[in-house]
Design a protein around this motif. Structure first.
Motif, short mmCIF file in Angstrom:
data_model
loop_
_atom_site.label_atom_id
_atom_site.label_comp_id
_atom_site.label_asym_id
_atom_site.label_seq_id
_atom_site.Cartn_x
_atom_site.Cartn_y
_atom_site.Cartn_z
N LEU A 67 0.88 -1.15 -0.21
CA LEU A 67 -0.08 -0.19 0.03
C LEU A 67 1.09 1.14 -0.09
CD1 LEU A 67 -2.81 1.29 0.11
CD2 LEU A 67 -2.73 0.84 2.70
N HIS A 68 0.67 2.13 -0.94
CA HIS A 68 1.29 3.43 -0.97
C HIS A 68 0.27 4.70 -0.76
CE1 HIS A 68 5.37 1.73 -2.90
NE2 HIS A 68 4.70 0.87 -3.08
N VAL A 69 0.48 5.49 -0.11
CA VAL A 69 -0.09 6.77 0.07
C VAL A 69 0.77 7.95 -0.47
CG1 VAL A 69 -1.29 8.35 1.41
CG2 VAL A 69 -1.64 5.89 2.00
N ILE A 70 0.24 8.50 -1.54
CA ILE A 70 1.00 9.44 -2.44
C ILE A 70 0.37 10.78 -2.23
CG2 ILE A 70 2.27 9.96 -4.42
CD1 ILE A 70 2.04 6.99 -5.27
N ASN A 71 1.11 11.86 -1.61
CA ASN A 71 0.64 13.20 -1.56
C ASN A 71 1.43 13.91 -2.41
OD1 ASN A 71 0.39 15.74 1.10
ND2 ASN A 71 -0.66 15.44 -0.83
N SER A 205 -3.20 7.94 -4.62
CA SER A 205 -2.47 9.32 -4.98
C SER A 205 -3.61 10.35 -5.04
CB SER A 205 -1.68 9.19 -6.02
OG SER A 205 -2.56 8.98 -7.33
N SER A 206 -2.91 11.55 -4.64
CA SER A 206 -3.61 12.73 -4.69
C SER A 206 -3.03 14.12 -4.30
CB SER A 206 -5.15 12.51 -4.04
OG SER A 206 -5.92 13.87 -4.26
N THR A 207 -3.43 15.23 -4.71
CA THR A 207 -3.25 16.52 -3.90
C THR A 207 -4.09 16.48 -2.66
OG1 THR A 207 -5.03 17.54 -5.01
CG2 THR A 207 -2.78 18.02 -6.02
N ARG A 208 -4.02 17.14 -1.78
CA ARG A 208 -4.84 17.25 -0.62
C ARG A 208 -6.13 17.54 -0.65
NH1 ARG A 208 -1.08 17.26 4.54
NH2 ARG A 208 -2.93 16.40 5.23
N ARG A 261 -2.23 24.17 -0.50
CA ARG A 261 -3.04 22.77 -0.37
C ARG A 261 -2.66 21.95 -1.73
NH1 ARG A 261 -7.81 24.68 0.11
NH2 ARG A 261 -8.53 24.50 -1.97
N GLU A 262 -2.52 22.73 -2.75
CA GLU A 262 -2.86 22.09 -3.98
C GLU A 262 -1.11 21.88 -4.48
OE1 GLU A 262 -4.94 21.30 -6.19
OE2 GLU A 262 -7.03 21.85 -5.36
N TYR A 263 -0.30 22.86 -4.07
CA TYR A 263 1.16 22.89 -4.72
C TYR A 263 2.07 22.45 -3.58
CZ TYR A 263 -0.69 24.29 -9.19
OH TYR A 263 -1.06 24.34 -10.44
N LEU A 264 1.95 22.92 -2.25
CA LEU A 264 2.98 22.75 -1.11
C LEU A 264 2.54 21.43 -0.41
CD1 LEU A 264 3.65 26.17 -0.07
CD2 LEU A 264 4.70 24.86 -2.08
N CYS A 265 1.40 20.73 -0.77
CA CYS A 265 0.82 19.55 0.17
C CYS A 265 0.54 19.95 1.53
CB CYS A 265 1.87 18.45 -0.15
SG CYS A 265 2.31 17.97 -1.83
N GLU A 266 0.10 21.10 1.85
CA GLU A 266 -0.15 21.06 3.20
C GLU A 266 -1.37 21.18 3.49
OE1 GLU A 266 1.19 25.17 4.11
OE2 GLU A 266 3.09 24.80 3.52
N LEU A 423 -0.12 18.14 16.22
CA LEU A 423 0.02 19.44 16.04
C LEU A 423 -0.36 20.04 14.82
CD1 LEU A 423 3.45 19.73 17.77
CD2 LEU A 423 1.26 20.62 18.96
N LYS A 424 -0.14 19.55 13.76
CA LYS A 424 -0.67 20.09 12.51
C LYS A 424 -2.18 19.69 12.17
CE LYS A 424 2.39 17.75 9.86
NZ LYS A 424 2.97 17.30 8.63
#
Length: 506
Positions: A67-71, A205-208, A261-266, A423-424
């Motif tokens: 299983l891979h989770v890709i952000n 896989s996804s953006t946030r 969110r879309e480009y810095l994966c925050e 914390l995040k």
């Protein structure tokens, strides 16, 4: 080396065979680019299509993890990389099966099928699959198959029972029924009744997701805590600084929630609901550098014994000279199967404490006073004493913690993965009366343990003995020499020498 052969009865194998050196490599001077590309396709090797910044992702897909989770950032090429990988597998393995799931059926034609078309552009005709547009299926000459589904309108349920070697959920942060798709449909396919691997690999896989409560965000938390999250931001791609600046303009600049969110994966949470918005991973996650007074610094253990959620122990050092609290380690345990006992807790936290502090004994261990019986058991049965925290109103404890983070007076070691994730990700509930529960971070138990510690530290006591702070070269008069006496005042020196050494004449 033999002479090049342009064409031998249309037999490419013979052409390539005659254009190799003795060590089996292609002679670049004797083989055309088209011949190399054709040979690579036949071998199922599409690495030549992968850009340098995509190599880390591409190579990770070949490992043995189920299983891979890709952000991943937008415009990184994650879909392209994933599609290259599955096409390779289909070519190399006859009767191979791949299932791709996109958020909606409409999106199949918007980004997955155009990506596949781009990859197949230089594919030899004898290897190219036939595309059944009616049901979005690619059938290869060796009977391998790629099926593409939209997850909307309950379409994902058609996957149930259909075994594949690989499953890909692309743009998972936008799949409405991701939790049901993953837990009820895919996991049962790749695992047997004991939870062991049966067949298949899953790539999510996804953006946030713009929804902080989306199941993809839960998976990100879970894999981040385990240290297995694959994360790729736009700054890891091949774009120049100028290009990145131009990308950010339509989003409102680098500080806009959409860009982050879309480009810095925050995770961009509602600041009003975020428990510790002052926490900055780039600034507050760091390892303590030990100094010459390491053994004197006060050590602390902070605990939140949440049997319903998570049980958390944090191991901290307060450096008085820096006025900084360093959270250096953590022990976190779930109790889903109700097997957590005081014996297990005592054994594990004692070991973690020894690993973190060595021979230095904590000044105090402090914890939530809702578990007085447990504290008593740990003390009387296992010799591990914990004192009850003198609680203050929750907002007050949180505010003290927020102030310390804003003053950069708290540092969290990178190994404290659960605390960092909490914390995040930690949020107040909608009415701001309690912390919101999360499957991965529990009831924000790591934050609870931290705030209990924050209000229990002895901030005023300097633990370093005065004698350790004296510099003999500048603060102690040597009665036998004048070299370190200010201005070499001989008369004053002689008087001091006589006063402190007269006993030597007796």
């Amino acid at each position: 080396m033999t002479k090049p052969v342009d064409k031998v009865n249309g037999n490419t194998k013979k052409v390539l065979k005659q254009t190799r050196t003795k060590d089996g490599r292609f002679d670049k001077a004797l083989v055309t680019k088209a011949q190399i590309v054709k040979e690579l396709w036949k071998r199922g090797n599409l690495k030549y299509k992968i850009l340098p910044h995509q190599l880390s992702l591409y190579e990770s897909l070949h490992d043995e993890n189920l299983l891979h989770v890709i952000n991943c950032s937008r415009r990184f090429g994650k879909t392209f990389t994933l599609c290259c990988y599955i096409i390779e597998q289909c070519i190399k393995n006859p009767n191979y099966s791949v299932t791709i799931v996109a958020p909606t059926e409409k999106q199949l034609g918007e980004f997955i099928e155009p990506t596949m078309k781009k990859i197949f552009k230089d594919c030899p005709l004898e290897l190219k699959p036939k595309m059944r547009a009616s049901n979005h299926v690619y059938v290869f000459p060796n009977d391998s198959v790629i099926r593409i589904h939209g997850a909307d309108k309950g379409n994902f349920k058609t996957i149930r029972g259909n075994e594949s070697d690989i499953y890909i959920i692309d743009e998972a942060g936008f799949v409405d029924n991701l939790e049901e798709l993953f837990l009820s449909v895919l996991l049962p396919i790749i695992q047997d009744t004991t939870g062991k691997a049966k067949k298949g690999k899953i790539f999510i896989s996804s953006t946030r997701s713009p929804n902080p409560n989306h199941y993809f965000e839960t998976l990100i938390d879970e894999f981040e805590v385990k240290g297995k999250l694959q994360k790729y931001t736009i700054h890891q791609a091949h774009y120049s600084e100028k290009e990145i600046i131009e990308m950010a303009v339509p989003y409102g600049g680098f500080d806009s929630p959409a860009w982050r969110r879309e480009y810095l994966c925050e995770r961009v949470a509602d600041v009003k609901r975020q428990i510790i918005p002052e926490f900055d991973e780039t600034k507050h996650v760091r390892t303590r550098t030990k100094d010459n007074f390491d053994s004197y610094h006060h050590r602390y253990v902070f605990a939140d014994l949440g049997f319903r959620d998570l049980t958390v122990f944090l191991f901290a050092t307060y450096v008085f000279s820096e006025a900084t609290l360093y959270i250096e380690n953590e022990w976190v345990s779930e109790n889903e199967d109700n097997t957590l006992t005081t014996e297990i807790i005592a054994k594990n936290v004692r070991q973690k404490e020894l690993e973190t502090f060595g021979s230095v004994i904590p000044l105090i261990r402090i914890g939530d006073n809702d578990n007085l019986l447990l504290f008593n058991d740990l003390t009387t049965k296992y010799g591990y004493s914990i004192f009850s925290v003198h609680k203050q109103p929750k907002e007050s404890m949180i505010n003290q913690t927020k102030i310390m983070f804003s003053q950069n007076r708290i540092a969290v070691d990178p190994k404290c993965k659960n605390l960092i994730t909490t914390l995040k990700s930690g949020l107040w509930n909608n009415t701001r009366t309690d912390f919101e529960r999360n499957k991965i971070i529990g009831h924000c138990d790591s934050i609870s343990a931290l705030i209990y510690g924050i209000i229990s530290i002895d901030y005023n006591r300097n633990p370093i003995p005065f004698t350790q702070l004296i510099n003999p070269e500048t603060q102690i008069v040597n009665p036998l020499t004048t070299t370190n006496y200010i201005n070499n005042d001989s008369k004053r020196f002689e008087a001091l020498q006589k006063a402190f050494t007269s006993h030597l004449d007796d």
